[in-house]
Design an enzyme around this catalytic site. Structure first.
Site, PDB file in Angstrom:
ATOM      1  N   LYS A 299       0.842  -1.207   0.000  1.00  0.00           N
ATOM      2  CA  LYS A 299       0.000   0.000   0.000  1.00  0.00           C
ATOM      3  C   LYS A 299       0.871   1.249   0.000  1.00  0.00           C
ATOM      4  O   LYS A 299       0.597   2.216  -0.707  1.00  0.00           O
ATOM      5  CB  LYS A 299      -0.930  -0.013   1.227  1.00  0.00           C
ATOM      6  CG  LYS A 299      -2.053  -1.054   1.104  1.00  0.00           C
ATOM      7  CD  LYS A 299      -2.802  -1.248   2.425  1.00  0.00           C
ATOM      8  CE  LYS A 299      -3.825  -2.368   2.303  1.00  0.00           C
ATOM      9  NZ  LYS A 299      -4.467  -2.711   3.585  1.00  0.00           N
TER      10      LYS A 299
ATOM     11  N   GLN B 141      -3.888  -1.469  10.037  1.00  0.00           N
ATOM     12  CA  GLN B 141      -3.887  -2.778   9.394  1.00  0.00           C
ATOM     13  C   GLN B 141      -4.507  -3.833  10.322  1.00  0.00           C
ATOM     14  O   GLN B 141      -4.088  -3.973  11.469  1.00  0.00           O
ATOM     15  CB  GLN B 141      -2.448  -3.166   8.998  1.00  0.00           C
ATOM     16  CG  GLN B 141      -2.365  -4.433   8.180  1.00  0.00           C
ATOM     17  CD  GLN B 141      -3.051  -4.332   6.826  1.00  0.00           C
ATOM     18  OE1 GLN B 141      -2.937  -3.334   6.125  1.00  0.00           O
ATOM     19  NE2 GLN B 141      -3.805  -5.361   6.454  1.00  0.00           N
TER      20      GLN B 141
ATOM     21  N   ASP C  52     -10.351   3.607   5.166  1.00  0.00           N
ATOM     22  CA  ASP C  52     -10.763   2.202   5.029  1.00  0.00           C
ATOM     23  C   ASP C  52     -12.286   2.075   5.094  1.00  0.00           C
ATOM     24  O   ASP C  52     -12.830   1.023   4.777  1.00  0.00           O
ATOM     25  CB  ASP C  52     -10.139   1.353   6.149  1.00  0.00           C
ATOM     26  CG  ASP C  52      -8.866   0.657   5.691  1.00  0.00           C
ATOM     27  OD1 ASP C  52      -8.714   0.442   4.467  1.00  0.00           O
ATOM     28  OD2 ASP C  52      -8.032   0.330   6.551  1.00  0.00           O
TER      29      ASP C  52
END
Ligand code: NAP
Length: 298
Positions: free
Chosen positions: A58, A102, A125
């Site tokens: 990412k 994460q 997200d």
């Protein structure tokens, strides 16, 4: 038995490349206008090797799009307060327009509380309960849509799927994939069925689908006779199966038995090269949006 067909391949690498180029152009346009580059903060707690790879990929993709990325690594012994304090600092940092925590977090940390701490405006997200809540309600707009399901929808659109009135089946009801994917299909006027580990006669339910999104994490579970001829099949699954011919000793397969299903589906995503690259592309897009939202606040 119907004659085998070859499904249209929904090529995530190609579609993602297009989106990444659009994001890069948007970032450069901002820079040319003297605006701040978008910035993504990636928080990694612990040393899970898969998570390390995801974060690395990412951050690399950010660099290629001209987005700043800031990595924060905490040991797996980090306390709840330490993780939440870091997130709070990032919430207050004007260089950061998106915060990515994460998942999964190491055992002992409360994921819900950490995600609640992420500022709504930086929730790239799309996992904050308010963003998910808005996504789930008619007539409400989330600030961000979770990247993987958003990527599934783009692939379906690009392949020409007709949503209105279509029977859509989502296999899996996780907060990060199945549930938001289901909400997105519902917003597009699909007639929706969500399946999970307690669903009875899964093959029959799947066979009713004009659009099937599989997100279960079970290698090649969806077989040819589970799929309606001509259906659009999106495979989110990433599963390792043993393969002695590979140096690593394994290969990646999806939740769909690709080789057999491609002979009956109208369109299908490969694994790898389908949904995976879309997830990263949508994250970059959301980070650019985070920067635009910050502009609008100042
Ligand atoms: P998850 O949280 O484990 O959820 C799995 C879902 O599948 C659950 O709803 C579960 O039902 C259901 N399920 C499990 N076994 C089943 C069975 N035998 N029959 C019917 N339903 C079953 O997984 P996730 O995070 O959603 O991820 C799903 C897959 O997508 C994984 O392979 C993951 O690696 C992959 N993934 C890929 C990307 C990408 O970018 N491509 C992103 C995220 C995830 P219950 O709710 O009843 O337990």
């Amino acid at each position: 038995m119907e004659a085998p067909v070859t499904a249209q391949l929904m090529d995530g690498n190609a579609v993602a490349a297009k989106i990444r180029a659009q994001v890069a152009a948007g970032v450069e346009a901002r820079a040319a206008a003297g605006k701040m580059r978008p910035g993504l903060a990636a928080v990694l707690v612990g040393e899970d090797p898969a998570s390390q790879v995801y974060v690395r990929n990412k951050r690399k993709a950010c660099g290629q799009a001209g987005i700043e990325s800031f990595g924060y690594e905490l040991p797996k012994t980090a306390t709840q307060a330490e993780v939440e304090t870091l997130v709070a600092q990032l919430n207050a940092d004007p260089k950061v327009h998106g915060i990515l925590v994460q998942l999964p977090l190491p055992d002992g940390l409360n994921e819900e509380r950490v995600l609640n701490t992420v500022s709504l405006e930086k929730d790239v997200d799309g996992f904050h309960p308010v963003n998910i809540g808005r996504l789930s309600m008619k007539g409400r707009e989330p600030l961000f849509i979770p990247c993987t399901p958003a990527g599934c929808m783009v692939l379906l659109e690009e392949a020409g799927a007709q949503f209105k009135g279509a029977n859509a089946v989502v296999l899996g009801r996780s907060n990060i994939v199945g549930l938001p994917a289901a909400m997105l299909l519902l917003h597009r006027d699909c007639t929706l069925t969500v399946c999970h580990s307690r669903t009875k006669d899964l093959p029959a339910v799947c066979r009713s689908a004009d659009i099937l999104i599989a997100a279960v994490g079970r290698a090649e579970m969806v077989k040819r006779d589970w799929v309606k001829p001509g259906a659009y099949v999106v495979d989110v699954g990433i599963n390792r199966v043993e393969d002695k011919s590979k140096k690593s000793g394994y290969r990646l397969v999806g939740d769909v038995a690709f080789d057999e299903v491609k002979e009956v589906a109208g369109a299908i995503t490969p694994v790898p090269g389908g949904v995976g690259p879309m997830t990263i592309a949508m994250l970059l897009k959301n980070t650019l949006r985070g920067a635009e939202l910050a502009d609008a606040r100042t």
